[in-house]
Structure formats: C-alpha cells, structure tokens
Write a protein that holds these residues in place. Sequence first.
Motif, short mmCIF file in Angstrom:
data_model
loop_
_atom_site.label_atom_id
_atom_site.label_comp_id
_atom_site.label_asym_id
_atom_site.label_seq_id
_atom_site.Cartn_x
_atom_site.Cartn_y
_atom_site.Cartn_z
N LYS A 464 1.28 -3.13 -18.47
CA LYS A 464 0.34 -3.98 -19.15
C LYS A 464 0.41 -3.59 -20.67
N GLU A 465 0.30 -2.05 -20.73
CA GLU A 465 0.59 -1.78 -22.13
C GLU A 465 1.63 -2.02 -22.97
N GLU A 466 2.85 -2.07 -22.03
CA GLU A 466 4.18 -2.57 -22.82
C GLU A 466 3.96 -4.03 -23.14
N ALA A 467 3.50 -4.88 -22.56
CA ALA A 467 3.50 -6.11 -22.77
C ALA A 467 2.32 -6.36 -24.03
N GLU A 468 1.40 -5.49 -24.24
CA GLU A 468 0.34 -5.55 -25.37
C GLU A 468 0.97 -5.16 -26.48
N LEU A 469 2.00 -4.11 -26.30
CA LEU A 469 2.65 -3.56 -27.41
C LEU A 469 3.82 -4.56 -28.10
N ILE A 470 4.34 -5.08 -27.05
CA ILE A 470 5.54 -6.01 -27.50
C ILE A 470 4.78 -7.06 -28.10
#
Length: 549
Positions: A464-470
């Motif tokens: 989830k955090e990766e999606a937010e970062l992207i």
Amino acid sequence: MKAGVVSIIKGAIEGAREAGAITGGNMPEIVLDKPKKEEFGDFSTNAAMLLAPLEKKAPREIAKAISERISQSPYVEKCEVAGPGFINIFLKKTFWLAVLEDIIKTGEGYGRSGLGKGHKVQVEFVSANPTGPLHVGHGRGAAVGDALSNILKFAGFEVSKEYYINDAGRQVLTLGESVRLRMEELSGKAIEFPQDFYKGEYIKDIAADYIEKYGSADAPGAPRLKDFGSSAMLERIKSDLREFGIEFDSWFSERSLDDTGMVAATIDELKQKGHVFESEGALWFRTTAFGDDKDRVLIKADGERTYFASDIAYHRNKIERGFSSIVNIWGADHHGYENRIRALIKALGYDDSVLKIIFIQLVALLRGGVPVAMGKREGEFVTLRQVMDEVGKDACRFFFLMRRSDAQLDFDLDLAKSQAPENPVYYVQYCHARIKSIIAFAAEKGSALPTAFDAALLSRLDQKEEAELIRHLGSFGEVVERSAEAMEPHRVTFYLMDLAALFHPYYNKNRVVTDDPELTSARLLLCNAVATVAANGLRLLGVSAPEKM
RNA sequence: GCGCCUGUAGCUCAGUGGAUAGAGCAUCGGCCUCCGAAGCCGAGGGUCGGAGGUUCGAAUCCUCUCAGGCGCGCCA
C-alpha cells in the motif's frame, strides 16, 4: 497521466449521452481531485454533481451512468459512485508503473512541463539599494525570486532574472557623504554624524579602502565618493548573492534611465497622451484617472525628478522589452506603490495584467523562542550573510520558502541549525541521502540498481505504501505547474516535505535489500525514483540534495 | 479615515467550491544485535475570529463586523 484520465471521463460522458442517460449538450469542466483518502480512489471527479442541475436529475444517478462507462476503460481497475455523487476512479497498477518509467527515463528532467510555451517572463527581485548590506528580508525575497524563476523555467517559460540598481538620487549621494565623513574621521578629525547618514561599520571599510587606493577625494583621478561607495556596496551585495546561490541575468541601472533620456521620454509620452498636468510648480501624472487614489508628482517644484519618475520609465522599458509577463518581488511595505505602477501601464495603453507583484512579508528571527532584536531605527539589521553563516545556505533558503510569501515568517535559528528530525530541511535532505546510502549498501551486497525500466520487475511492488509513494511521485509535474501558475514556490517545499513523510515510514516498515533479488531490484528502483524527484524539487528551491550528510 | 495583507489545534502554518478540516513543533507513551535513529509508531488536542448571504455543498466566494500587521510625502 491526469490528461489521460480526463479523456476517459469525457469519453464516458459522451457515451452516457449517446445512450440517453444524459440529454443536455453540456460538457462540464472536468476537475480531477487527488482524494485525501485512498478508499476514494486514485482520482475523483465531481462532474456528475456539476451536471445534475443542468440535467435536472439526481447527481448519483448521473454519476452511475458515467461511472459504468469509465469502468470499461482498460486502464481502470474499478470505478465507484460515492457520497453525494463523486465518481472515484481506481487505476490499474500498470498505469501507475508508467510514472516510474517516466522518472527513470527523464531523470533530472522529470516534472518539466510545456505549460509556459516558451513565453518570456521577467522576474525582478532583491533590487536592494547599494547603500548597505543585504538583510534577512532581502534574503527572503532573493530565495523566493530565485526559486520562482527556477520553477517557471521548469514549467516551460523563458525567464530572465533582473536586479534593479538604485544608483541615482539622494541615497547614493548620502552614501558618498557618509564615506567622506568616515574618511575625515580616519584622518583624525572629530566628526558628528547627521541623523540620516549611513552609520554601519561597512562605511568605515569603504572609507579605509578609498584612502588606501587614492589617498583623498581630491587626488587626481580619484573617483567620486558616491560612485566608489555604491559600486563597493554593489560588489558586496553581488558576492552575498553568489554565496546564496543566485545569479542574475541582468543588472539594470537606474542611472542609465536618466543617461539615455528614458525618463524624459516617458514623461513626454504621458504628456502627449494628456495624462500630465502642472500644479503648484510641480509636474504631475494624473494616476487617479487609472485607479490610483491620488495623483503623483513626476518633477518637483525644485526641478528634480521624483523616484516615481524613474520607476515609471523603468516599467515602460520593461514592457517594451517584450515580456509577456513581468513579475516584481517587493517588500510588503511597498504595496502602496502597486496602483501607481498599474496606472502607468494603463496610461501607456497596455493591459496591466502583464504585471504581477509578489509582496514578501516580514521575517522575524527567533533565537531561544524569542525574537532577535532588530531595531529599525538604529539600522541594526541582521544581515543575510550573518544568517547564512550561522545556519548554512540550504537551511536558510529552505526556511524562506516554507511559508506563503504574503504570510509573515518566523525564522527559528535554533531549529534551522539543529540536526534533529524536527528540522524540515534535514528531513527532506535526509530522505535523499538515506536512499543514496541504501543504494550503495545494496551494491556492496551485490544488488546493483537496475538501469532500465522493467514492468514485470516493478509489478512486485504491491505494498500500500508503495502505491502511495508512486501516486505522489506522479503528481510532481502538476505541483510544479500549479506552483508556476500561482507563482507560489512554497508549494514545492510542501510537496517535498510530504514526499519525505511518505518515504521514511515506508523505509522503516519495509526492508529494501532482501534475499529476494527481484523484490530488491524493484524497491531499489522505487527508492531511486524518490531520490530523483526529491533532488529535482530541491534543485528548484536552490537547496542541495546531498549524497551523504 | 481610506487601501492592501493576515486571523485554521497550546505554538508555527498547509488547505485550485467538495467527502469525517490536515502537517510540523510542543506535551505524553513506545521503537536501534537487522539497509543511515538527521528516522519510525501511538495518544490527546478544533464554534476554521464573529454574523449574515450565495450554493446540492463554504475554511475557500459576497456583504458587514472584530482583532493584528503594513501603507497612505513635491522621501528614496
């Protein structure tokens, strides 16, 4: 990215119209929000609520018709109607991976935009009188002007940075007289300083310099004191600015406006156009005809021109140089001059919307939580150089850009110096340095940073955090554009603090370098993308992105 | 008196007319044998100065009002 989503929505509205769910011919302006909550999707639009009154239908009903068609797009994972009629769009992951591809391919050019279409913009800032050193207020204006120029360039404008030198008039004469007095003092005479003279220590330095070079003001070939003094001050200003990381494209001399007859020519033009009149022995410009609250004097009864006269000549000259937009960055105490400059532009027959004035509010320096005394009356300004020396260039520039220009700024010297997480500039820089360090660590462990985009590899990013970062990385270009449009560099500062605030928790929660080579590579790519964007943003602000700190 | 700017959590501030108003600091309580602790996790904290109005919807737009800052020279 955003444009792609907008066209999907437009297509869906057209589809709904053909199917008869919408009857009117109206196409609302599609506004896409980046929702605050992830459960509201990647993008959200209020189009259905805008259509509702035109269609005389319930917004949710319209939203449903549009949303059904958006769902059919191959880029869309799902699309939902929520709340009063929002359409929330969730994009497929492959769509988001395009963000990383873009960053990898464009590198330090990521975030650049063609918004400005090459239009010429002039930004005039600092323009401090060459009668004393730059103080912190000038520093804030310098940081804002330089960052704004960088942002405008990045957004596709052609920018020219200019410094207007007030090297004519009484102030420079007074500077010369102040130097003369200090020279007399150095030769042993008892002196008494008039109230309006410049009393700073720097005057003594200039006086000593002069004596060393020429002996006295009467020596053959010796320059006039006002010229010597102002050019010495200007050199000092230039070197302060250079140290602050600022280079101007041009330095415009006020005196040149007199020498080339531009002041006289401007007054003549106003005369011909019938905007000038004589009264009580003075020559006036009827600015009230153009929205000013009183008329202004151009030539005083004693025959001397006013400062305003050279100012209008300067602005006429700026406009005639063909800029599609001219930006003045002024101290907030000058806001009273805005209308008279606008009056001039209108009187000359131009549209005054070419002029944008950014007012820079005061800076209050704090030490130990209490304001540092800055007695205006004694002229004891804290100089830009002092602050730069104390907290460093990076912290100094970053702090000046942490607030909207028209809001007063509390500059906490202790905080700016502290090497603690609560210091925002280090928080952002640390994000960059940390990533570079991780990449170096990974290389030691045999996991090199991949050099090319690899969709299959990156699809391993499923946190989830990766999606937010992207998602946040993907919005950088829009932040730059909005920052350029609104001429508000602080938006980039906030963007960077948000980026760091997404990265640090991600890092703490997820290991980058693991036994899984694919996942390691994918995460290294993501991390490097964060570092790239952080570096790009910091560069716009004129703040360094250190590899180590 | 007139004009401009500002009033959002204890403090400093974000917030192109949208969903339950967000950060940081400060306070309190946790996390380093493991990629940089200049970092992270958790808790409390709000009549968006006030009153009307426009709107399906207002911190945001309009009017009035209160408070603070600045500006209102034939100074530069």
